[in-house]
Design a protein around this motif. Structure first.
Motif, PDB file in Angstrom:
ATOM      1  N   MET A  48     -30.377 -30.725 -64.457  1.00 35.90           N
ATOM      2  CA  MET A  48     -29.191 -31.436 -64.913  1.00 35.90           C
ATOM      3  C   MET A  48     -28.352 -31.794 -63.701  1.00 35.90           C
ATOM      4  SD  MET A  48     -26.847 -28.357 -66.514  1.00 35.90           S
ATOM      5  CE  MET A  48     -28.134 -27.926 -67.681  1.00 35.90           C
ATOM      6  N   ARG A  49     -27.444 -32.721 -63.865  1.00 35.89           N
ATOM      7  CA  ARG A  49     -26.567 -33.112 -62.762  1.00 35.89           C
ATOM      8  C   ARG A  49     -25.286 -32.283 -62.809  1.00 35.89           C
ATOM      9  NH1 ARG A  49     -26.862 -39.725 -62.561  1.00 35.89           N
ATOM     10  NH2 ARG A  49     -28.970 -39.918 -63.392  1.00 35.89           N
ATOM     11  N   LEU A  50     -24.863 -31.789 -61.650  1.00 33.85           N
ATOM     12  CA  LEU A  50     -23.656 -30.992 -61.525  1.00 33.85           C
ATOM     13  C   LEU A  50     -22.703 -31.678 -60.568  1.00 33.85           C
ATOM     14  CD1 LEU A  50     -25.336 -27.491 -61.078  1.00 33.85           C
ATOM     15  CD2 LEU A  50     -24.495 -28.491 -63.212  1.00 33.85           C
ATOM     16  N   GLY A  51     -21.493 -31.891 -60.996  1.00 29.16           N
ATOM     17  CA  GLY A  51     -20.494 -32.505 -60.140  1.00 29.16           C
ATOM     18  C   GLY A  51     -19.342 -31.548 -59.878  1.00 29.16           C
ATOM     19  N   LEU A  52     -18.125 -32.090 -59.912  1.00 30.19           N
ATOM     20  CA  LEU A  52     -16.927 -31.281 -59.715  1.00 30.19           C
ATOM     21  C   LEU A  52     -16.096 -31.273 -60.986  1.00 30.19           C
ATOM     22  CD1 LEU A  52     -15.691 -32.455 -56.191  1.00 30.19           C
ATOM     23  CD2 LEU A  52     -16.978 -30.394 -56.732  1.00 30.19           C
ATOM     24  N   ASN A  53     -15.497 -30.123 -61.278  1.00 33.71           N
ATOM     25  CA  ASN A  53     -14.520 -30.048 -62.341  1.00 33.71           C
ATOM     26  C   ASN A  53     -13.196 -30.624 -61.856  1.00 33.71           C
ATOM     27  OD1 ASN A  53     -16.138 -28.501 -64.322  1.00 33.71           O
ATOM     28  ND2 ASN A  53     -16.065 -26.903 -62.754  1.00 33.71           N
ATOM     29  N   GLN A  54     -12.274 -30.810 -62.766  1.00 35.90           N
ATOM     30  CA  GLN A  54     -10.984 -31.411 -62.394  1.00 35.90           C
ATOM     31  C   GLN A  54     -10.197 -30.552 -61.420  1.00 35.90           C
ATOM     32  OE1 GLN A  54      -8.833 -32.455 -65.959  1.00 35.90           O
ATOM     33  NE2 GLN A  54     -10.009 -34.333 -66.247  1.00 35.90           N
ATOM     34  N   ASP A  55     -10.460 -29.245 -61.419  1.00 40.08           N
ATOM     35  CA  ASP A  55      -9.747 -28.364 -60.486  1.00 40.08           C
ATOM     36  C   ASP A  55     -10.430 -28.275 -59.129  1.00 40.08           C
ATOM     37  OD1 ASP A  55     -11.971 -26.882 -61.095  1.00 40.08           O
ATOM     38  OD2 ASP A  55     -10.883 -25.129 -61.865  1.00 40.08           O
ATOM     39  N   GLY A  56     -11.458 -29.088 -58.915  1.00 40.15           N
ATOM     40  CA  GLY A  56     -12.129 -29.114 -57.622  1.00 40.15           C
ATOM     41  C   GLY A  56     -13.254 -28.124 -57.489  1.00 40.15           C
ATOM     42  N   THR A  57     -13.547 -27.356 -58.537  1.00 35.93           N
ATOM     43  CA  THR A  57     -14.648 -26.400 -58.484  1.00 35.93           C
ATOM     44  C   THR A  57     -15.958 -27.081 -58.849  1.00 35.93           C
ATOM     45  OG1 THR A  57     -14.192 -25.731 -60.768  1.00 35.93           O
ATOM     46  CG2 THR A  57     -13.182 -24.427 -59.014  1.00 35.93           C
ATOM     47  N   VAL A  58     -17.047 -26.525 -58.342  1.00 36.03           N
ATOM     48  CA  VAL A  58     -18.374 -27.078 -58.606  1.00 36.03           C
ATOM     49  C   VAL A  58     -18.859 -26.635 -59.984  1.00 36.03           C
ATOM     50  CG1 VAL A  58     -20.787 -27.086 -57.857  1.00 36.03           C
ATOM     51  CG2 VAL A  58     -18.954 -27.112 -56.161  1.00 36.03           C
ATOM     52  N   GLU A  59     -19.380 -27.565 -60.751  1.00 37.41           N
ATOM     53  CA  GLU A  59     -19.956 -27.225 -62.039  1.00 37.41           C
ATOM     54  C   GLU A  59     -21.219 -26.382 -61.849  1.00 37.41           C
ATOM     55  OE1 GLU A  59     -18.852 -31.111 -64.740  1.00 37.41           O
ATOM     56  OE2 GLU A  59     -20.690 -31.129 -63.561  1.00 37.41           O
ATOM     57  N   VAL A  60     -21.504 -25.550 -62.828  1.00 41.10           N
ATOM     58  CA  VAL A  60     -22.775 -24.842 -62.896  1.00 41.10           C
ATOM     59  C   VAL A  60     -23.346 -25.069 -64.288  1.00 41.10           C
ATOM     60  CG1 VAL A  60     -22.058 -23.101 -61.210  1.00 41.10           C
ATOM     61  CG2 VAL A  60     -21.740 -22.661 -63.659  1.00 41.10           C
ATOM     62  N   PRO A  61     -24.640 -24.865 -64.476  1.00 43.55           N
ATOM     63  CA  PRO A  61     -25.210 -25.043 -65.813  1.00 43.55           C
ATOM     64  C   PRO A  61     -24.509 -24.145 -66.827  1.00 43.55           C
ATOM     65  CG  PRO A  61     -26.957 -24.902 -64.188  1.00 43.55           C
ATOM     66  CD  PRO A  61     -25.685 -24.543 -63.480  1.00 43.55           C
ATOM     67  N   PRO A  62     -24.297 -24.616 -68.035  1.00 42.46           N
ATOM     68  CA  PRO A  62     -23.670 -23.773 -69.061  1.00 42.46           C
ATOM     69  C   PRO A  62     -24.557 -22.589 -69.407  1.00 42.46           C
ATOM     70  CG  PRO A  62     -24.494 -25.807 -70.032  1.00 42.46           C
ATOM     71  CD  PRO A  62     -24.624 -25.956 -68.544  1.00 42.46           C
ATOM     72  N   ALA A  63     -23.944 -21.525 -69.914  1.00 39.66           N
ATOM     73  CA  ALA A  63     -24.667 -20.288 -70.194  1.00 39.66           C
ATOM     74  C   ALA A  63     -25.810 -20.491 -71.167  1.00 39.66           C
ATOM     75  CB  ALA A  63     -23.702 -19.232 -70.735  1.00 39.66           C
ATOM     76  N   ASP A  64     -25.613 -21.364 -72.154  1.00 41.43           N
ATOM     77  CA  ASP A  64     -26.666 -21.546 -73.151  1.00 41.43           C
ATOM     78  C   ASP A  64     -27.817 -22.400 -72.638  1.00 41.43           C
ATOM     79  OD1 ASP A  64     -25.358 -23.976 -73.112  1.00 41.43           O
ATOM     80  OD2 ASP A  64     -25.047 -24.095 -75.281  1.00 41.43           O
ATOM     81  N   LYS A  65     -27.711 -22.871 -71.411  1.00 40.09           N
ATOM     82  CA  LYS A  65     -28.808 -23.582 -70.752  1.00 40.09           C
ATOM     83  C   LYS A  65     -29.210 -22.837 -69.481  1.00 40.09           C
ATOM     84  CE  LYS A  65     -27.775 -28.165 -72.606  1.00 40.09           C
ATOM     85  NZ  LYS A  65     -28.955 -28.167 -73.473  1.00 40.09           N
ATOM     86  N   GLY A  66     -29.234 -21.523 -69.576  1.00 45.90           N
ATOM     87  CA  GLY A  66     -29.529 -20.696 -68.416  1.00 45.90           C
ATOM     88  C   GLY A  66     -30.907 -20.901 -67.822  1.00 45.90           C
ATOM     89  N   MET A  67     -31.847 -21.431 -68.605  1.00 44.72           N
ATOM     90  CA  MET A  67     -33.195 -21.675 -68.087  1.00 44.72           C
ATOM     91  C   MET A  67     -33.320 -23.058 -67.457  1.00 44.72           C
ATOM     92  SD  MET A  67     -34.804 -18.908 -68.346  1.00 44.72           S
ATOM     93  CE  MET A  67     -36.446 -19.501 -67.888  1.00 44.72           C
ATOM     94  N   THR A  68     -32.196 -23.749 -67.290  1.00 42.23           N
ATOM     95  CA  THR A  68     -32.195 -25.070 -66.658  1.00 42.23           C
ATOM     96  C   THR A  68     -31.365 -25.026 -65.382  1.00 42.23           C
ATOM     97  OG1 THR A  68     -32.371 -26.140 -68.817  1.00 42.23           O
ATOM     98  CG2 THR A  68     -31.670 -27.521 -66.967  1.00 42.23           C
ATOM     99  N   ALA A  69     -31.939 -25.461 -64.281  1.00 41.66           N
ATOM    100  CA  ALA A  69     -31.226 -25.535 -63.011  1.00 41.66           C
ATOM    101  C   ALA A  69     -30.481 -26.863 -62.914  1.00 41.66           C
ATOM    102  CB  ALA A  69     -32.201 -25.393 -61.848  1.00 41.66           C
ATOM    103  N   GLY A  70     -29.602 -26.966 -61.925  1.00 40.92           N
ATOM    104  CA  GLY A  70     -28.830 -28.191 -61.765  1.00 40.92           C
ATOM    105  C   GLY A  70     -28.760 -28.642 -60.321  1.00 40.92           C
ATOM    106  N   TRP A  71     -28.763 -29.948 -60.128  1.00 42.98           N
ATOM    107  CA  TRP A  71     -28.612 -30.548 -58.795  1.00 42.98           C
ATOM    108  C   TRP A  71     -27.151 -30.915 -58.590  1.00 42.98           C
ATOM    109  CZ3 TRP A  71     -28.384 -36.321 -58.382  1.00 42.98           C
ATOM    110  CH2 TRP A  71     -28.153 -36.740 -57.051  1.00 42.98           C
ATOM    111  N   TYR A  72     -26.561 -30.423 -57.480  1.00 48.15           N
ATOM    112  CA  TYR A  72     -25.175 -30.744 -57.145  1.00 48.15           C
ATOM    113  C   TYR A  72     -25.116 -32.138 -56.540  1.00 48.15           C
ATOM    114  CZ  TYR A  72     -20.737 -30.699 -54.653  1.00 48.15           C
ATOM    115  OH  TYR A  72     -19.496 -31.031 -54.157  1.00 48.15           O
ATOM    116  N   THR A  73     -24.540 -33.081 -57.291  1.00 50.64           N
ATOM    117  CA  THR A  73     -24.553 -34.488 -56.893  1.00 50.64           C
ATOM    118  C   THR A  73     -23.636 -34.786 -55.710  1.00 50.64           C
ATOM    119  OG1 THR A  73     -22.819 -35.079 -58.502  1.00 50.64           O
ATOM    120  CG2 THR A  73     -25.116 -35.213 -59.240  1.00 50.64           C
ATOM    121  N   GLY A  74     -22.781 -33.834 -55.320  1.00 58.58           N
ATOM    122  CA  GLY A  74     -21.925 -34.042 -54.158  1.00 58.58           C
ATOM    123  C   GLY A  74     -22.646 -33.824 -52.841  1.00 58.58           C
ATOM    124  N   GLY A  75     -23.855 -33.273 -52.901  1.00 59.83           N
ATOM    125  CA  GLY A  75     -24.651 -33.093 -51.691  1.00 59.83           C
ATOM    126  C   GLY A  75     -25.657 -34.212 -51.547  1.00 59.83           C
TER     127      GLY A  75
END
Length: 212
Positions: free
Chosen positions: A84-111
C-alpha cells in the motif's frame, strides 16, 4: 514522483509506530502514524504528491507516470505482500499500515521509488493486536538475501541485503536511512526488541539492501 524533502539534519523520532501491546505505536500519536523524517511537514509544503502524477520535462511536454511498486517478496523468509502507499498525516507523521492490514507492507511515497536512485523505504508491522504481521520474521533475514519488488509495469527489481541493524527508537539513524544517495537502495523497517512498561517495542529493526 516528486517530493519536497524535509531537512534530514533535524532529529527523527521512530519511523515505525507500534500498536499497543502486540505491535507498533508512536509515543505521542495514535497507532496509525509515526514521526516523519526531518522537521514537521505541512500539507502545503512537505506533503508528498500522489505517486504517478504527471510532471513537466524541460521541453514542456508531460512526463509519463512513474512506475509504482505494488508488491514485495523475500523468498528466503516466505514473505510475499502487496504494497500500500504510505504518505504523511496532517501532523507531519509518517503513515503506517492499519492494524487490521498487518499482513500488508507499505511503501513510503516521500522517499525514492524502488529501483530509482535514492533510499526507498518499505514499512511493515512485526505484530499487531490481531497477531503476527508481515515482517514478524524479518529479524531472521541474512546478509545477501534477495528482496524482490514488483512494480505496476510488471518489472521485478531485485535487491541484495547488505546489512541489518537494531536501533533504539530514541536514537533512530535518520541520515543513514533517509539521507541523499546516488545509489539505488532499499530499507525495510519494522519493530524489534523488548517491550517498555506500556507494552511498546523499544527498538526498530532496519534492513539495508542495494539494487542487484
Amino acid at each position: 514522483m516528486s517530493y519536497t524533502t524535509p531537512s534530514l539534519r533535524h532529529a527523527l523520532l521512530p519511523v515505525l509506530a507500534c500498536l499497543v501491546l502486540a505491535g507498533c505505536s508512536a509515543e505521542s500519536v495514535n497507532g496509525s502514524s509515526a514521526a516523519a523524517p526531518g522537521k514537521s511537514a505541512s500539507p502545503a509544503s512537505d506533503a508528498p504528491r500522489q505517486a504517478g502524477s504527471k510532471g513537466t520535462g524541460k521541453s514542456g511536454s508531460p512526463r509519463s507516470p512513474a512506475a509504482v511498486p505494488v508488491s514485495v517478496s523475500i523468498p528466503s523468509l516466505g514473505i510475499d505482500s502487496e504494497l500500500m502507499r504510505l504518505g504523511l498525516n496532517q501532523d507531519g507523521t509518517v503513515e503506517v499500515p492499519p492494524a487490521d492490514k498487518g499482513m500488508t507492507a507499505g511503501w513510503y511515497t516521500g522517499g525514492a521509488t524502488p529501483g530509482e536512485p535514492g533510499a526507498a523505504v518499505i514499512i511493515g508491522h512485526n505484530n499487531t493486536r490481531y497477531g503476527k504481521a508481515v515482517f514478524h520474521d524479518l529479524k531472521k533475514i541474512g546478509k545477501g538475501a534477495d528482496i524482490a519488488v514488483r512494480n505496476n509495469r510488471g518489472a521485478e527489481l531485485h535487491f541484495r541485503v547488505t546489512a541489518t541493524e537494531t536501533v533504539s527508537k530514541k536514537a533512530f539513524p535518520a541520515e543513514k536511512v533517509y539521507g541523499a544517495t546516488g545509489a539505488r537502495t532499499l530499507r525495510l523497517i519494522t519493530c524489534d526488541g523488548a517491550f517498555d512498561d506500556r507494552g511498546h517495542p523499544v527498538d526498530n529493526l532496519i534492513v539495508y539492501a542495494n539494487r542487484n
